[in-house]
Design a protein around this motif. Structure first.
Motif, PDB file in Angstrom:
ATOM      1  N   HIS A  21      36.546  39.886  37.324  1.00  0.00           N
ATOM      2  CA  HIS A  21      36.420  39.012  36.335  1.00  0.00           C
ATOM      3  C   HIS A  21      35.356  38.013  36.553  1.00  0.00           C
ATOM      4  CE1 HIS A  21      37.875  35.369  33.950  1.00  0.00           C
ATOM      5  NE2 HIS A  21      37.890  36.302  32.928  1.00  0.00           N
ATOM      6  N   GLY A  22      35.129  37.537  37.638  1.00  0.00           N
ATOM      7  CA  GLY A  22      34.134  36.525  38.175  1.00  0.00           C
ATOM      8  C   GLY A  22      32.853  36.920  37.886  1.00  0.00           C
ATOM      9  N   ARG A  23      32.621  38.336  37.833  1.00  0.00           N
ATOM     10  CA  ARG A  23      31.339  38.831  37.643  1.00  0.00           C
ATOM     11  C   ARG A  23      31.141  39.302  36.118  1.00  0.00           C
ATOM     12  NH1 ARG A  23      30.377  44.329  37.726  1.00  0.00           N
ATOM     13  NH2 ARG A  23      32.395  45.658  38.151  1.00  0.00           N
ATOM     14  N   GLY A  24      32.150  38.910  35.297  1.00  0.00           N
ATOM     15  CA  GLY A  24      31.848  39.262  33.888  1.00  0.00           C
ATOM     16  C   GLY A  24      32.475  40.363  33.430  1.00  0.00           C
ATOM     17  N   ASP A  25      33.256  41.365  34.233  1.00  0.00           N
ATOM     18  CA  ASP A  25      33.743  42.612  33.748  1.00  0.00           C
ATOM     19  C   ASP A  25      35.393  42.561  33.702  1.00  0.00           C
ATOM     20  OD1 ASP A  25      34.455  45.225  33.299  1.00  0.00           O
ATOM     21  OD2 ASP A  25      33.005  45.910  34.864  1.00  0.00           O
ATOM     22  N   THR A  26      35.855  42.238  32.424  1.00  0.00           N
ATOM     23  CA  THR A  26      37.318  41.686  32.110  1.00  0.00           C
ATOM     24  C   THR A  26      37.924  43.162  32.270  1.00  0.00           C
ATOM     25  OG1 THR A  26      36.992  40.051  31.018  1.00  0.00           O
ATOM     26  CG2 THR A  26      39.209  40.797  30.863  1.00  0.00           C
ATOM     27  N   VAL A  27      37.413  44.304  31.782  1.00  0.00           N
ATOM     28  CA  VAL A  27      38.045  45.570  31.856  1.00  0.00           C
ATOM     29  C   VAL A  27      38.297  46.041  33.091  1.00  0.00           C
ATOM     30  CG1 VAL A  27      37.810  47.965  31.118  1.00  0.00           C
ATOM     31  CG2 VAL A  27      37.228  46.023  29.580  1.00  0.00           C
ATOM     32  N   ALA A  28      37.221  46.067  34.030  1.00  0.00           N
ATOM     33  CA  ALA A  28      37.633  46.415  35.330  1.00  0.00           C
ATOM     34  C   ALA A  28      38.447  45.484  36.039  1.00  0.00           C
ATOM     35  CB  ALA A  28      36.195  46.484  36.151  1.00  0.00           C
ATOM     36  N   ALA A  29      38.703  44.205  35.723  1.00  0.00           N
ATOM     37  CA  ALA A  29      39.867  43.662  36.543  1.00  0.00           C
ATOM     38  C   ALA A  29      41.152  43.943  36.033  1.00  0.00           C
ATOM     39  CB  ALA A  29      39.626  42.090  35.874  1.00  0.00           C
ATOM     40  N   LEU A  30      41.247  44.770  35.006  1.00  0.00           N
ATOM     41  CA  LEU A  30      42.727  45.228  34.620  1.00  0.00           C
ATOM     42  C   LEU A  30      43.479  46.022  35.688  1.00  0.00           C
ATOM     43  CD1 LEU A  30      42.487  45.361  30.791  1.00  0.00           C
ATOM     44  CD2 LEU A  30      43.558  43.380  32.203  1.00  0.00           C
ATOM     45  N   PRO A  31      42.855  47.349  36.132  1.00  0.00           N
ATOM     46  CA  PRO A  31      43.514  48.169  37.015  1.00  0.00           C
ATOM     47  C   PRO A  31      44.176  47.418  37.978  1.00  0.00           C
ATOM     48  CG  PRO A  31      41.858  49.146  35.940  1.00  0.00           C
ATOM     49  CD  PRO A  31      41.835  48.019  35.667  1.00  0.00           C
ATOM     50  N   PRO A  32      43.263  46.726  39.044  1.00  0.00           N
ATOM     51  CA  PRO A  32      43.960  45.920  40.084  1.00  0.00           C
ATOM     52  C   PRO A  32      44.955  44.848  39.718  1.00  0.00           C
ATOM     53  CG  PRO A  32      41.607  45.306  39.843  1.00  0.00           C
ATOM     54  CD  PRO A  32      41.718  46.471  38.866  1.00  0.00           C
ATOM     55  N   LEU A  33      44.758  44.474  38.801  1.00  0.00           N
ATOM     56  CA  LEU A  33      45.836  43.364  38.418  1.00  0.00           C
ATOM     57  C   LEU A  33      47.253  44.007  37.885  1.00  0.00           C
ATOM     58  CD1 LEU A  33      43.600  40.874  36.373  1.00  0.00           C
ATOM     59  CD2 LEU A  33      44.691  40.266  38.377  1.00  0.00           C
ATOM     60  N   ARG A  34      47.154  45.006  37.337  1.00  0.00           N
ATOM     61  CA  ARG A  34      48.266  45.844  37.073  1.00  0.00           C
ATOM     62  C   ARG A  34      49.204  46.400  38.287  1.00  0.00           C
ATOM     63  NH1 ARG A  34      44.768  48.623  32.415  1.00  0.00           N
ATOM     64  NH2 ARG A  34      45.381  47.581  30.843  1.00  0.00           N
ATOM     65  N   GLU A  35      48.212  46.744  39.202  1.00  0.00           N
ATOM     66  CA  GLU A  35      48.654  47.262  40.562  1.00  0.00           C
ATOM     67  C   GLU A  35      49.207  46.166  41.219  1.00  0.00           C
ATOM     68  OE1 GLU A  35      49.840  50.110  43.686  1.00  0.00           O
ATOM     69  OE2 GLU A  35      49.526  49.906  41.348  1.00  0.00           O
ATOM     70  N   ALA A  36      48.785  44.903  41.270  1.00  0.00           N
ATOM     71  CA  ALA A  36      49.320  43.642  41.901  1.00  0.00           C
ATOM     72  C   ALA A  36      50.580  43.147  41.315  1.00  0.00           C
ATOM     73  CB  ALA A  36      47.960  42.447  41.863  1.00  0.00           C
ATOM     74  N   ALA A  37      50.433  43.172  39.839  1.00  0.00           N
ATOM     75  CA  ALA A  37      51.922  43.085  39.183  1.00  0.00           C
ATOM     76  C   ALA A  37      52.939  43.918  39.522  1.00  0.00           C
ATOM     77  CB  ALA A  37      51.651  43.103  37.640  1.00  0.00           C
ATOM     78  N   ARG A  38      52.597  45.144  39.798  1.00  0.00           N
ATOM     79  CA  ARG A  38      53.749  46.460  40.132  1.00  0.00           C
ATOM     80  C   ARG A  38      54.267  45.991  41.602  1.00  0.00           C
ATOM     81  NH1 ARG A  38      54.551  50.734  42.953  1.00  0.00           N
ATOM     82  NH2 ARG A  38      52.156  50.873  44.004  1.00  0.00           N
ATOM     83  N   LEU A  39      53.079  45.713  42.282  1.00  0.00           N
ATOM     84  CA  LEU A  39      53.574  45.316  43.820  1.00  0.00           C
ATOM     85  C   LEU A  39      54.513  44.129  43.994  1.00  0.00           C
ATOM     86  CD1 LEU A  39      50.416  46.640  45.622  1.00  0.00           C
ATOM     87  CD2 LEU A  39      52.564  47.877  45.637  1.00  0.00           C
ATOM     88  N   MET A  40      54.004  43.165  43.086  1.00  0.00           N
ATOM     89  CA  MET A  40      54.659  41.783  43.386  1.00  0.00           C
ATOM     90  C   MET A  40      55.040  41.406  41.955  1.00  0.00           C
ATOM     91  SD  MET A  40      53.092  38.435  45.364  1.00  0.00           S
ATOM     92  CE  MET A  40      52.681  39.376  46.990  1.00  0.00           C
ATOM     93  N   PRO A  41      56.133  41.620  41.353  1.00  0.00           N
ATOM     94  CA  PRO A  41      56.332  41.659  40.098  1.00  0.00           C
ATOM     95  C   PRO A  41      57.181  40.179  39.798  1.00  0.00           C
ATOM     96  CG  PRO A  41      58.188  42.850  41.097  1.00  0.00           C
ATOM     97  CD  PRO A  41      56.704  43.036  42.045  1.00  0.00           C
ATOM     98  N   GLU A  42      57.361  39.402  41.178  1.00  0.00           N
ATOM     99  CA  GLU A  42      57.961  38.188  40.736  1.00  0.00           C
ATOM    100  C   GLU A  42      57.037  36.889  40.980  1.00  0.00           C
ATOM    101  OE1 GLU A  42      61.129  37.834  39.609  1.00  0.00           O
ATOM    102  OE2 GLU A  42      61.133  39.777  39.512  1.00  0.00           O
ATOM    103  N   SER A  43      55.512  37.239  40.981  1.00  0.00           N
ATOM    104  CA  SER A  43      54.585  36.468  41.264  1.00  0.00           C
ATOM    105  C   SER A  43      54.214  36.036  39.881  1.00  0.00           C
ATOM    106  CB  SER A  43      53.345  37.250  41.847  1.00  0.00           C
ATOM    107  OG  SER A  43      52.127  36.222  41.512  1.00  0.00           O
ATOM    108  N   GLY A  44      54.439  34.546  39.425  1.00  0.00           N
ATOM    109  CA  GLY A  44      54.003  34.143  38.236  1.00  0.00           C
ATOM    110  C   GLY A  44      52.449  33.989  37.938  1.00  0.00           C
ATOM    111  N   LYS A  45      51.815  33.865  39.368  1.00  0.00           N
ATOM    112  CA  LYS A  45      50.351  33.654  39.190  1.00  0.00           C
ATOM    113  C   LYS A  45      49.646  34.980  38.807  1.00  0.00           C
ATOM    114  CE  LYS A  45      48.582  31.310  42.726  1.00  0.00           C
ATOM    115  NZ  LYS A  45      47.929  31.037  44.010  1.00  0.00           N
TER     116      LYS A  45
END
Length: 309
Positions: free
Chosen positions: A56-80
């Motif tokens: 996201h910091g380099r301006g590629d929001t689409v590329a940011a989504l897969p790792p964020l989805r994986e992070a949410a799967r691994l840590m589903p209680e993280s509000g951040k």
């Protein structure tokens, strides 16, 4: 810098170093190091979250989504993480209301999550629902300034201009001495071009707060935009030493409209090296064009500035 990041093997140290690189505008440099770390620590939700933030910091929001989805799967209680995934999904133009609902659940009262949910609902054609929800929140928390401004703007863009200021009216009835709320409402009137309402609001504000330092600025802006030039000129003279770009831009605009481009250029030139000089340059361009000086050619007629590709 990339080699230095690649040399970091401890995930905690890498998190700090990569975020620092992102904050310095070098997000792309940190991505290879985080990807390599993930090959060794594939179940570290923090690293997946970090990788999403770097993309996201380099301006590629689409590329940011897969790792964020994986992070949410691994840590589903993280509000951040939930909030980051919702925000990136919204930015990518994807449905995000459900994701923001999750973020709001995990981060109760978080302003970013609440505002994001309203934006997602509006983007999915559910603006009336978003407005109703925001109405309830600001009714319970009249001093929530971001909520008040978001609610007013959503009403404006969804054909509810008759109720544009309902939230502010109730908030100021409950908090009449809240100078920030008065100023926010005045800024909103300027933003929406509702200049005819400013004098009346200023009269009410002054009766409660006295003549706060920002009030003459709003009065000058309104007078100029309503073509009350004599009053505007008198007010802008009292503001002539204020260096803030927002004031200077309005003064320049008044000078240009009243046929004084040379004075407008003189007013703006000291701010051309200011951090927010981008606000000044359009008016400088007009002033220089009207005075037919060489600086206009330098600014707007350089070879190669405009072309067909």
């Amino acid at each position: 810098m990339t080699d230095a990041l690649l040399a970091i093997t401890d995930p905690d140290r890498l998190l700090d170093a990569a975020l620092a690189a992102r904050d310095d505008g070098r997000a792309a440099e940190a991505i290879p190091a985080v990807e390599r770390a993930l090959r060794r620590h594939s179940n570290d939700a923090r690293l997946h979250h970090l990788l999403g933030l770097l993309h996201h910091g380099r301006g590629d929001t689409v590329a940011a989504l897969p790792p964020l989805r994986e992070a949410a799967r691994l840590m589903p209680e993280s509000g951040k993480i939930a909030d980051a995934l919702a925000l990136m999904s919204l930015e990518a133009g994807l449905p995000a209301t459900a994701l923001f609902e999750r973020a709001v659940h995990l981060l109760p009262g978080n302003e970013d999550a609440l505002i994001g949910r309203a934006a997602a609902q509006a983007g999915e054609g559910r603006a009336p629902e978003a407005i109703t929800v925001l109405e309830g929140i600001v009714a319970a928390n009249p001093g929530w300034r971001r909520g008040q401004s978001t609610l007013a703007r959503m009403r404006w863009t969804n054909g509810q201009s008759a109720r544009l200021f309902d939230g502010y009216t109730r908030a100021l009835a409950a908090r009449p001495k809240d100078a920030a709320l008065w100023t926010d409402l005045l800024n909103l009137l300027v933003e929406l071009g509702q200049f005819a309402q400013i004098d009346g609001l200023l009269t009410r504000a002054r009766s409660t707060l006295g003549d706060a330092s920002a009030f003459p600025i709003f009065e000058a802006i309104a007078a100029s935009e309503l073509r009350d030039d004599e009053r505007a000129e008198r007010l802008f003279r009292t503001l002539a030493t204020i260096p803030e770009p927002e004031v200077v831009v309005r003064h320049m605009r008044h000078m240009l409209r009243t046929g004084r481009p040379a004075e407008a250029a003189w007013r703006g030139e000291p701010l051309l090296t200011h951090a927010h000089a981008a606000q000044i340059w359009p008016y400088m361009a007009i002033a220089w064009r009207l005075t037919a000086g060489p600086r206009h050619d330098w600014l707007e007629r350089q070879p190669g500035l405009i072309g067909v590709h």
